[in-house]
Design an enzyme around this catalytic site. Structure first.
Site, PDB file in Angstrom:
ATOM      1  N   HIS A  73    -112.183 -37.652 -70.493  1.00  0.00           N
ATOM      2  CA  HIS A  73    -113.111 -38.467 -69.689  1.00  0.00           C
ATOM      3  C   HIS A  73    -114.533 -37.941 -69.821  1.00  0.00           C
ATOM      4  O   HIS A  73    -114.770 -36.859 -70.329  1.00  0.00           O
ATOM      5  CB  HIS A  73    -112.691 -38.502 -68.221  1.00  0.00           C
ATOM      6  CG  HIS A  73    -111.558 -39.445 -67.958  1.00  0.00           C
ATOM      7  ND1 HIS A  73    -110.945 -39.536 -66.737  1.00  0.00           N
ATOM      8  CD2 HIS A  73    -110.932 -40.342 -68.754  1.00  0.00           C
ATOM      9  CE1 HIS A  73    -109.982 -40.448 -66.789  1.00  0.00           C
ATOM     10  NE2 HIS A  73    -109.955 -40.945 -68.008  1.00  0.00           N
TER      11      HIS A  73
ATOM     12  N   SER B  16    -108.389 -45.571 -70.870  1.00  0.00           N
ATOM     13  CA  SER B  16    -109.377 -45.270 -69.831  1.00  0.00           C
ATOM     14  C   SER B  16    -110.768 -44.975 -70.385  1.00  0.00           C
ATOM     15  O   SER B  16    -111.740 -45.023 -69.645  1.00  0.00           O
ATOM     16  CB  SER B  16    -108.913 -44.101 -68.966  1.00  0.00           C
ATOM     17  OG  SER B  16    -108.904 -42.902 -69.712  1.00  0.00           O
TER      18      SER B  16
ATOM     19  N   ASP C 191    -112.718 -39.327 -61.046  1.00  0.00           N
ATOM     20  CA  ASP C 191    -111.405 -38.701 -61.271  1.00  0.00           C
ATOM     21  C   ASP C 191    -110.887 -37.853 -60.119  1.00  0.00           C
ATOM     22  O   ASP C 191    -109.864 -37.190 -60.278  1.00  0.00           O
ATOM     23  CB  ASP C 191    -111.461 -37.832 -62.531  1.00  0.00           C
ATOM     24  CG  ASP C 191    -111.572 -38.656 -63.795  1.00  0.00           C
ATOM     25  OD1 ASP C 191    -111.264 -39.856 -63.761  1.00  0.00           O
ATOM     26  OD2 ASP C 191    -111.976 -38.079 -64.825  1.00  0.00           O
TER      27      ASP C 191
END
Length: 184
Positions: free
Chosen positions: A101, A62, A127
Site C-alpha cells: 500500500h 487494492s 489501513d
C-alpha cells in the site's frame, strides 16, 4: 545358464542398470545445484536490497491502477526515510502475508521517531483496520521494502498455484515425469 548368459548379455544388462543409477544420481545432483543456486541468488538479492523479501507478488486489486493483481514487485529497504506517496510493503504482527500500500501520512515525534499511515489506492479508507489491534501507525520495523520496479502479471503463476493446489501438484508431476523420461 540363463538366456541372458547364453547370449552374453548379462554383463550388458548390469552395465545398463549401473548407468541408469549413475544418470539418476547425476540428474538429482543437477537438480540440487539448481535449487541451491536459486537460494544463493535469493540470499544475494536480500543482501543487495536490504529486504527480507526482495520480490513480492501483488495479491489483490487494492493498489489499482498503480499495480494489478499478479504484478511482480522488486523491493529495496535502504535506510532512507519513508516519504508520503511511496509504495511500501509491510507486515502486520499476527499476519503471514505482507501488504502492498501507499504511505498517505507521516507522524513525526519530537524525539525523531517517524510513524506513518498507509492506504490502498483503490480502497476508500486507510489501513488502520488492517493493523494489529491497538496499532494506529506503522514504524520502520514493519516495513519489508519499498517498490522500486515491477513486471506486470508475471506473479499470476504463483497466485494460480496457491489458489488451485491441484495445478501446483500437476505441474510438479509433469516436471518429475519429464525428468524420468529424459534421464538419458
Amino acid at each position: 545358464m540363463g538366456m541372458m548368459d547364453s547370449l552374453g548379455l548379462s554383463g550388458l544388462a548390469g552395465g545398463v542398470q549401473r548407468m541408469d543409477t549413475r544418470q539418476f544420481l547425476f540428474q538429482m545432483l543437477s537438480f540440487g545445484m539448481i535449487v541451491s543456486s536459486a537460494l544463493m541468488i535469493w540470499k544475494g538479492l536480500m543482501v543487495v536490497t536490504g529486504s527480507e523479501s526482495p520480490i513480492v507478488v501483488v495479491l489483490s486489486g487494492s493498489m489499482e491502477p498503480a499495480f494489478h493483481r499478479g504484478d511482480l514487485l522488486f523491493l529495496t529497504n535502504q535506510d532512507e526515510p519513508v516519504r508520503v506517496g511511496e509504495i511500501v510493503v509491510f507486515k502486520i504482527e499476527g499476519r503471514d502475508i505482507p501488504i502492498v500500500h501507499r504511505v498517505i501520512k507521516l507522524h513525526e515525534k519530537s524525539n525523531g521517531t517517524v510513524k506513518f499511515l498507509t492506504k490502498g489506492d483503490n480502497n476508500s479508507v486507510d489501513d488502520r483496520g488492517l493493523y494489529a489491534p491497538g496499532q494506529l501507525w506503522l514504524t520502520k520495523k514493519d516495513i519489508v521494502g519499498r517498490a522500486r520496479g515491477f513486471l506486470p502479471y508475471v506473479g499470476m503463476i504463483t497466485i494460480y498455484m496457491n489458489e488451485y493446489p491441484k495445478l501446483k501438484y500437476g505441474i510438479l508431476g509433469l516436471l518429475a515425469l519429464y525428468v524420468l523420461v529424459h534421464r538419458e
